[in-house]
Motif scaffolding. Structure first.
Motif, PDB file in Angstrom:
ATOM      1  N   ASP A  90     -52.511 -96.544 -17.308  1.00  0.00           N
ATOM      2  CA  ASP A  90     -51.286 -95.728 -17.236  1.00  0.00           C
ATOM      3  C   ASP A  90     -50.104 -96.428 -17.890  1.00  0.00           C
ATOM      4  N   TYR A  91     -50.014 -97.747 -17.707  1.00  0.00           N
ATOM      5  CA  TYR A  91     -48.904 -98.498 -18.305  1.00  0.00           C
ATOM      6  C   TYR A  91     -48.925 -98.326 -19.821  1.00  0.00           C
ATOM      7  N   TYR A  92     -50.095 -98.516 -20.430  1.00  0.00           N
ATOM      8  CA  TYR A  92     -50.198 -98.425 -21.891  1.00  0.00           C
ATOM      9  C   TYR A  92     -50.006 -96.984 -22.366  1.00  0.00           C
ATOM     10  N   PHE A  93     -50.536 -96.056 -21.601  1.00  0.00           N
ATOM     11  CA  PHE A  93     -50.392 -94.654 -21.957  1.00  0.00           C
ATOM     12  C   PHE A  93     -48.918 -94.259 -21.951  1.00  0.00           C
ATOM     13  N   ASN A  94     -48.207 -94.653 -20.903  1.00  0.00           N
ATOM     14  CA  ASN A  94     -46.773 -94.339 -20.805  1.00  0.00           C
ATOM     15  C   ASN A  94     -45.964 -95.087 -21.861  1.00  0.00           C
ATOM     16  N   PHE A  95     -46.403 -96.307 -22.183  1.00  0.00           N
ATOM     17  CA  PHE A  95     -45.731 -97.097 -23.214  1.00  0.00           C
ATOM     18  C   PHE A  95     -45.735 -96.356 -24.548  1.00  0.00           C
ATOM     19  N   LEU A  96     -46.895 -95.817 -24.933  1.00  0.00           N
ATOM     20  CA  LEU A  96     -46.960 -95.099 -26.209  1.00  0.00           C
ATOM     21  C   LEU A  96     -46.077 -93.854 -26.170  1.00  0.00           C
ATOM     22  N   ASN A  97     -46.092 -93.133 -25.051  1.00  0.00           N
ATOM     23  CA  ASN A  97     -45.225 -91.962 -24.936  1.00  0.00           C
ATOM     24  C   ASN A  97     -43.751 -92.334 -25.080  1.00  0.00           C
ATOM     25  N   ASP A  98     -43.392 -93.524 -24.577  1.00  0.00           N
ATOM     26  CA  ASP A  98     -41.989 -93.964 -24.629  1.00  0.00           C
ATOM     27  C   ASP A  98     -41.548 -94.320 -26.045  1.00  0.00           C
ATOM     28  N   ILE A  99     -42.454 -94.863 -26.859  1.00  0.00           N
ATOM     29  CA  ILE A  99     -42.034 -95.377 -28.172  1.00  0.00           C
ATOM     30  C   ILE A  99     -42.416 -94.483 -29.343  1.00  0.00           C
ATOM     31  N   LYS A 100     -43.308 -93.511 -29.135  1.00  0.00           N
ATOM     32  CA  LYS A 100     -43.881 -92.797 -30.287  1.00  0.00           C
ATOM     33  C   LYS A 100     -42.855 -92.003 -31.083  1.00  0.00           C
ATOM     34  N   ASP A 101     -41.764 -91.587 -30.446  1.00  0.00           N
ATOM     35  CA  ASP A 101     -40.737 -90.825 -31.170  1.00  0.00           C
ATOM     36  C   ASP A 101     -39.514 -91.672 -31.507  1.00  0.00           C
ATOM     37  N   ASN A 102     -39.684 -93.000 -31.417  1.00  0.00           N
ATOM     38  CA  ASN A 102     -38.566 -93.913 -31.710  1.00  0.00           C
ATOM     39  C   ASN A 102     -38.848 -94.623 -33.034  1.00  0.00           C
ATOM     40  N   PRO A 103     -38.261 -94.147 -34.160  1.00  0.00           N
ATOM     41  CA  PRO A 103     -38.556 -94.761 -35.465  1.00  0.00           C
ATOM     42  C   PRO A 103     -38.033 -96.180 -35.608  1.00  0.00           C
ATOM     43  N   SER A 104     -37.074 -96.571 -34.756  1.00  0.00           N
ATOM     44  CA  SER A 104     -36.526 -97.930 -34.853  1.00  0.00           C
ATOM     45  C   SER A 104     -37.054 -98.831 -33.736  1.00  0.00           C
ATOM     46  N   TYR A 105     -38.246 -98.503 -33.227  1.00  0.00           N
ATOM     47  CA  TYR A 105     -38.853 -99.331 -32.183  1.00  0.00           C
ATOM     48  C   TYR A 105     -38.914-100.793 -32.625  1.00  0.00           C
ATOM     49  N   GLY A 106     -38.486-101.676 -31.744  1.00  0.00           N
ATOM     50  CA  GLY A 106     -38.506-103.117 -32.040  1.00  0.00           C
ATOM     51  C   GLY A 106     -37.202-103.629 -32.590  1.00  0.00           C
ATOM     52  N   PHE A 107     -36.323-102.728 -33.060  1.00  0.00           N
ATOM     53  CA  PHE A 107     -35.045-103.127 -33.641  1.00  0.00           C
ATOM     54  C   PHE A 107     -33.931-102.934 -32.606  1.00  0.00           C
ATOM     55  N   VAL A 108     -32.956-103.832 -32.638  1.00  0.00           N
ATOM     56  CA  VAL A 108     -31.827-103.794 -31.698  1.00  0.00           C
ATOM     57  C   VAL A 108     -30.545-103.550 -32.473  1.00  0.00           C
ATOM     58  N   GLN A 109     -29.721-102.646 -31.978  1.00  0.00           N
ATOM     59  CA  GLN A 109     -28.434-102.383 -32.623  1.00  0.00           C
ATOM     60  C   GLN A 109     -27.408-103.434 -32.181  1.00  0.00           C
ATOM     61  N   PRO A 110     -26.569-103.927 -33.104  1.00  0.00           N
ATOM     62  CA  PRO A 110     -25.544-104.902 -32.701  1.00  0.00           C
ATOM     63  C   PRO A 110     -24.527-104.269 -31.759  1.00  0.00           C
ATOM     64  N   LYS A 111     -23.978-105.096 -30.894  1.00  0.00           N
ATOM     65  CA  LYS A 111     -22.957-104.613 -29.961  1.00  0.00           C
ATOM     66  C   LYS A 111     -21.580-104.782 -30.586  1.00  0.00           C
ATOM     67  N   ALA A 112     -20.689-103.878 -30.230  1.00  0.00           N
ATOM     68  CA  ALA A 112     -19.311-103.950 -30.744  1.00  0.00           C
ATOM     69  C   ALA A 112     -18.696-105.279 -30.338  1.00  0.00           C
ATOM     70  N   GLY A 113     -18.069-105.936 -31.295  1.00  0.00           N
ATOM     71  CA  GLY A 113     -17.391-107.199 -31.007  1.00  0.00           C
ATOM     72  C   GLY A 113     -18.259-108.428 -31.144  1.00  0.00           C
ATOM     73  N   ASP A 114     -19.579-108.239 -31.349  1.00  0.00           N
ATOM     74  CA  ASP A 114     -20.461-109.407 -31.525  1.00  0.00           C
ATOM     75  C   ASP A 114     -20.114-110.153 -32.815  1.00  0.00           C
ATOM     76  N   LYS A 115     -20.258-111.456 -32.776  1.00  0.00           N
ATOM     77  CA  LYS A 115     -20.031-112.271 -33.961  1.00  0.00           C
ATOM     78  C   LYS A 115     -21.129-112.018 -34.994  1.00  0.00           C
ATOM     79  N   ALA A 116     -20.759-112.120 -36.253  1.00  0.00           N
ATOM     80  CA  ALA A 116     -21.716-111.898 -37.342  1.00  0.00           C
ATOM     81  C   ALA A 116     -22.300-113.220 -37.825  1.00  0.00           C
ATOM     82  N   VAL A 117     -23.390-113.117 -38.576  1.00  0.00           N
ATOM     83  CA  VAL A 117     -24.015-114.275 -39.215  1.00  0.00           C
ATOM     84  C   VAL A 117     -23.911-114.079 -40.724  1.00  0.00           C
ATOM     85  N   LEU A 118     -23.465-115.106 -41.416  1.00  0.00           N
ATOM     86  CA  LEU A 118     -23.406-115.073 -42.876  1.00  0.00           C
ATOM     87  C   LEU A 118     -24.622-115.817 -43.424  1.00  0.00           C
TER      88      LEU A 118
END
Length: 593
Positions: free
Chosen positions: A89-117
């Motif tokens: 059930d855990y794996y089955f629900n996991f796929l349902n949770d991510i299957k419609d997320n095209p950016s799975y695995g990627f994190v959006q930066p938070k407002a005000g976070d410092k950048a890296v050059l």
């Protein structure tokens, strides 16, 4: 949520309730293939906190998890290792949770976070980009993309070394031997044309040295007295004095090189947010030397030169200003780092992509900036990498024996074409589609072969080996992606929406376990500045998919429609993760091969 994040708080709670102690960190490892389990907790570290038999402690924890954690279906204990079996059930629900997320695995930066050059490429304008630059560019670009995916704002920059004696050598040789030829009249890319005259200078210089030595001069005397080197030195002085004719030639020839570089960057698939030029930055940092003297960070010698003493830190004394008041590279790098923070006020750290021959330089630079009191200096990182060798040996740019980046890319495309033609599956492709496919495969082969190796290791690059369609190569992974797209195109089912829970085949479960790891891999690659982690992860994912593909019917061979839909959804998600992982390496994936 990945398994470690899911299980850690529950195991910490179990240890607290069962044994009355607080566990700071749970240690996990992959379950050995000869034991049943999806993830293994290492019990031995608990013995520092709890007296008892590790197998018995593991059994108590396993019983607690089965009773209190819906995701744990059963367990087994082998010595001090608790092998945990996760429910379907855990794996089955996991796929349902991510299957419609095209950016799975990627994190959006938070407002005000410092950048890296991130600085990479940073070539000289006296020759074309070569194989060493290719590794530099691929590493810098990939690390930038990985840092973005991990949730960082990123600025990509380069500093172009467009001044100095080496630039004057190409200019002088063109004046002497060029007969006014240009990229347009010669048909050569601008960087190749300028590089041609850098080689020409070296040939003439060596000839003059040999002549002087034949006349009785020592080799050292001949090197200093050769007419062409003295003329190049005078040209540099003229440039520094602002001689209009020399400056005009310098601007013209540098522009030829910049235009050539841009074409190479486009073909390589890398880009930059800002360009710095050494002709603008070489005087930066001199004002900082005075501040450092006032703070007691630097010290002045009797001859007027300024130094920093780093012997207490295990380094040595380093000069930052010559006795005549002229700057050294270190001074310039200090000033450039400070200027970049002024240009990008959100910067909280910098990554310098530079070969490992500069390891010592960056240790000193980072330490100086920290001693000067810059808060961001603690977050400076040298992405040090090893050299790239070829089966034929080392490269030498003065002798014209470097592997030109453009030639290498053209060779990769041709090699990909030869292999693709042998496989003979492109009958329905147009000529334009074939050409694009060859480039996609060729670049995928080149980039993957270089990026799958830990940056610190030296590489022996073999173009033919990199384009093979089997083994740990870019084309093998691209082919698997194309196979998945073919399976999806042939399906007559609507695979949107959720299906009822089904019992999972062991191959489905193994594949889902690999998918759960992707977010962790992205974060680990960002922390270690290593694209190799992403490259080798996606290879293992593809191997697991191919095992799944061979073991269970995905489409027409499966009579149960729910299973077919689930397997098609799983295949589609694997394809998306392959594409996402490859995008972090700067590699495209073809829809058909």
């Amino acid at each position: 949520m990945d398994l470690t994040s899911l299980l850690s708080p529950k195991i910490e709670k179990a240890v607290q309730e069962l044994f009355g102690v607080k566990l700071e960190k749970v240690e996990f490892q992959a379950t050995r293939r000869d034991f049943e389990g999806d993830i293994t907790m290492v019990v031995f570290p608990l013995l520092k906190l709890i007296k008892g038999n590790p197998a018995e402690i593991g059994k108590q924890l396993g019983d607690y998890l089965v009773a209190n954690c819906a995701e744990v279906s059963k367990y087994n204990v082998v010595a001090g290792f608790l092998n945990i079996v996760i429910s379907d059930d855990y794996y089955f629900n996991f796929l349902n949770d991510i299957k419609d997320n095209p950016s799975y695995g990627f994190v959006q930066p938070k407002a005000g976070d410092k950048a890296v050059l991130v600085e990479y490429s940073s070539p000289n304008t006296n020759k074309p980009l070569h194989l060493g630059h290719v590794r530099n560019n691929l590493l810098g670009y990939s690390v930038s993309e990985i840092l973005k995916a991990s949730g960082k704002n990123v600025h990509k920059v380069q500093i172009i070394n467009d001044r100095g004696i080496h630039i004057c050598k190409s200019m002088l040789a063109w004046q002497k031997f060029g007969n006014g030829e240009t990229p347009e009249t010669s048909g050569l890319k601008g960087d190749k044309l300028v590089g041609k005259y850098y080689v020409e200078f070296d040939k003439t210089y060596k000839s003059e040295i040999n002549t002087l030595m034949a006349e009785g001069k020592t080799e050292d005397e001949a090197k200093k007295q050769a007419p062409i080197i003295k003329q190049a030195q005078q040209m540099l002085l003229d440039w520094e004095a602002g001689n209009p004719e020399v400056v005009a030639l310098w601007k013209t020839m540098n522009q030829w090189v910049y235009d050539g570089f841009e074409e190479t960057y486009r073909n390589l698939g890398v880009d930059f947010d800002k360009y710095y030029y050494e002709s603008d930055t070489y005087l930066l940092g001199k004002d900082v030397v005075q501040i450092g003297l006032e703070k007691g960070v630097f010290e002045k010698d009797p001859d007027g030169s300024v130094w920093i003493d780093l012997t207490d830190e295990g380094l040595d004394r380093k000069i930052v200003l010559r006795s005549d008041g002229t700057a050294v590279y270190m001074t310039q790098d200090i000033g450039t780092a400070i200027q970049r923070v002024k240009d990008f006020p959100d910067v909280g750290g910098m990554v310098y992509t530079v070969g490992n021959e500069q390891d010592y330089h960056f240790k000193v630079l980072f330490l100086i900036l920290q001693k000067l009191g810059f808060e961001w200096a603690k977050d400076l990182y040298h992405l040090s990498y090893g050299m790239v060798d070829l089966p034929s040996g080392k490269m030498k740019s003065r002798e014209g024996t470097v592997v030109d980046a453009d030639d290498l890319m053209a060779e990769m495309d041709q090699t990909a074409e030869n292999i693709a033609r042998e496989l003979g599956k492109l009958e329905d492709f147009s000529d334009a589609e074939k050409k694009q496919l060859y480039h996609t495969i060729g670049m995928g082969a080149l980039k993957y072969y270089i990026l799958k190796v830990d940056p610190k290791k030296r590489i022996l690059f073999n173009p033919e080996e990199s384009v093979e369609f089997t083994g740990n190569t870019g084309p093998f992974i691209q082919y698997t992606y194309a196979r998945i797209q073919s399976v999806l195109r042939k399906s007559d089912l609507d695979i949107n929406g959720n299906v009822a829970a089904i019992a999972l085949h062991e191959k489905e479960k193994e594949l889902l376990k690999w998918l759960t790891q992707f977010p962790e891999i992205v974060q680990a690659a960002a922390e270690s500045h290593s694209p190799a982690l992403v490259a080798n992860y996606v290879y293992e994912l593809v191997k697991e998919f191919n095992s799944f593909y061979q073991s269970v019917p995905i489409n027409m061979g499966e009579p149960d429609q729910s299973k077919r839909i689930f397997r098609l959804q799983l295949s589609k998600k694997v394809g998306e993760v392959i594409s996402s992982a490859f995008s972090l390496l700067g590699i495209s994936v073809p829809e058909r091969m």
